[in-house]
Structures are given as C-alpha cells and as structure tokens.
Scaffold this active site. Sequence first.
Site, short mmCIF file in Angstrom:
data_model
loop_
_atom_site.label_atom_id
_atom_site.label_comp_id
_atom_site.label_asym_id
_atom_site.label_seq_id
_atom_site.Cartn_x
_atom_site.Cartn_y
_atom_site.Cartn_z
N SER A 96 0.84 -1.20 0.00
CA SER A 96 0.00 0.00 0.00
C SER A 96 0.88 1.25 0.00
CB SER A 96 -0.89 0.02 1.25
OG SER A 96 -1.88 -0.98 1.18
N GLY A 113 -20.07 3.06 19.49
CA GLY A 113 -21.29 3.77 19.14
C GLY A 113 -21.92 4.44 20.35
N HIS A 115 -12.00 -5.24 11.22
CA HIS A 115 -12.76 -4.85 12.41
C HIS A 115 -14.08 -5.61 12.46
CE1 HIS A 115 -14.56 -2.66 15.57
NE2 HIS A 115 -14.86 -1.53 14.95
#
Length: 380
Positions: free
Chosen positions: A211, A368, A336
Amino acid sequence: MGAVIVEAVRSAVGKRKGGLAGVHPADLSADVLSGLVTKAGLDPAAVEDVIWGCVTQGGEQAGDIARTAALSAGFPETVNGVTIDRQCGSSQQALSFAVAVVEAGHHDVIIAGGVESMTRVPMGSHISAESFPYGQKFLDRYNGIAPNQGIGAEMIAERWGFSRTQLDEFAVSSHEKAAAAQDAGFFADHIVPVTTPDGVFDTDEGIRRGSTVETLGGLKTPFKEDGVVSAGNASQISDGASAILVMSEEAAAKHGLKPIARVHTATLAGDDPVIMLTAPIPATAKALAKSGLSIDDIGTFEVNEAFASVPMAWLAETGADPVKLNPNGGAIALGHPLGGSGGRLMSDMIAHMRNQGIKYGLQTMCEGGGQANATIIELL
C-alpha cells in the site's frame, strides 16, 4: 478472590465475502471457544458462563448467540451463555464483566469474547426505517442530528487539523506493521484455525502489502465532499471471533493452569455521541488516574483503528509514544469484526506483552453512542 487471564485467542480475520464467508457465526464462535479450552488444557465442563459480544444481533446472530455457540462447540449443556452489545467495544466489555463476576465470587470460570460475521449479517441489517434507533427526544437534544461514524471521523480530522495525506500515511503504516508481524509469525501462536467449506482458515487476509499513500489518495471520500476519510484509511468490514479465559486464582491453581495476565484497571468514558469517536481520550485519562500509572508506565497501546483519525487524535491528546501504538498493525490492516474486535486487540496485545516482557498494556476503542472502554492489563 482475584481474577486472572489464563489464555487469549482469536480467529484469523476474514475480509467481507472472504475466507470466513461460508461459516455461520455460531460455528465460527464454536471453533474459537473449542480452540481456547484446548489451548488452555481445560475441560469445558468447568466453564460456567460465556459472555459474548455481538453488535448486529439479528438473523444468524440472533437468539443469544453466546449460548448457541457454546452448544455448537460441544460444551456440556450446563455451560450458559449471554450476549451483550456495547457496539465496537462489546468483547472488551465482556472481559470487564467476566472479571467483575469472578472477583465478586459469583463464578470461578468464565469465557469472555465475541463474534461478528459482517458478511453474513451485514452491519445495520437489523435496523429498518420502521425501527430507527433514535427517538424524538434524542433528536431534540442533538438538533435533529442522527450520529454517523464516518461523519464523526471527518469531524475529528477537522478539529485536530489532520490532512488526507497524514491519514493515508497512518494507514500505510498499519499495513506495513501488520505485514511484518505476520511474516515474523507473531499471530500464529494465538490464532485458532477455523474449519470452512473451503478448508482451514488461519491467516488474516485484510493486509494489503505494498500500500502507498499515492494509491490510497485516489480513493473516494464517501462521507464528505472534498473530505479526508476514505475506505483506505478506515477499518475494514470483516468476519472474526475472539475469546479470553478468565478464572479465579484458586480455580486456576485447582486446574493446574498458569495465569498470564490480569486486568489491573478497567473503566469507561462517555463523550459527545454526534462526533461519537473521541471517548477513548477521556477513557484513557480515567484509567491512568484510577490506576496510579502514568502514560510512560504503559509499554504498549492498542487503540482501535476504526478510522485513522481516531488513534491520531488520541496520540495528540495523550502524548503517548507513537512507537508503542498498535505495534503489530490495527483494524485498518487487520479488519474490524465489530463484536469480536475487543478480544482481537486484547489477544494481540497480551501476546505482544509476553513476547517483549512488557508489564503494562492499555487498550481502548471508540464505540457507538460516544462511549469507550479503557482496560489496563498487567503481565504476571
């Protein structure tokens, strides 16, 4: 009655529609549960409860998957199971609950962990227009804004002044560290092989070798026009599970098992639910204050890479040594699997601490609702 960690394992993490796509999440959980007790050398009949994190509790992950997983693993019917949801921190919270139950003297042997098959049970698939999770009182309080994690990640980048290049550089580093760790065989000892229709799955498949910032820079920014957050500098949608064996010191001695670590300090923090992802910063401060340790006393940190901007802001605010952060890569590279991620980070961190002789490690992750767990582990 002190609680100790006797073993910590995880599955390899599969990409969406990848190597674990053919495995029911209860069967994935079962393989990890079986692998944990086998590695520890413990009769599963000794396990009293399985506390299992899972975020999208619908479809194949409905109906208390903790209990289904234990039965699928061939554990005796006397082994109970309970499924919990603290969003991305679910399996980290499962560990906190397990330790609390053991230290209270209610039980002696608990397995904590979690699972998420984001291929088979897509994120948000249990929510519809008719089951929108934010009621009018919530919307009134937050000016009609329904939280969005991607927008939150953009808000963090703007608040802390992070450029697209900086986020992409962080992402490339995550892949490079994960690739180096994989090549060194670091993950192999605590990854449990999972049986799939296509054979045995035992290697993390999200790592993108080679990458570059230039490659990542060409990706779209879906959350904000001319934004900085892309799929390349965010965590991957993944499948995986993890498990941690927690016992009282007396039970470990009785079964002839050697403790490897203990939870030194565990805490929580809540923050703005609209920006949503900043709570690891106050959670870390609370954990350090409660523990009596300084940031420099901690030898390694796992801060979940939900988005690159999250650990970058955490670094900026805590002053931690960047070299100690996610030393074997994070969720940008490894993936994840929501409900299983806390145990994934924990099993990797404990393995790193054992390999390097590190006394204290700290794990935290955004969740969250603008929440975060922070857990300090002490190597025994």
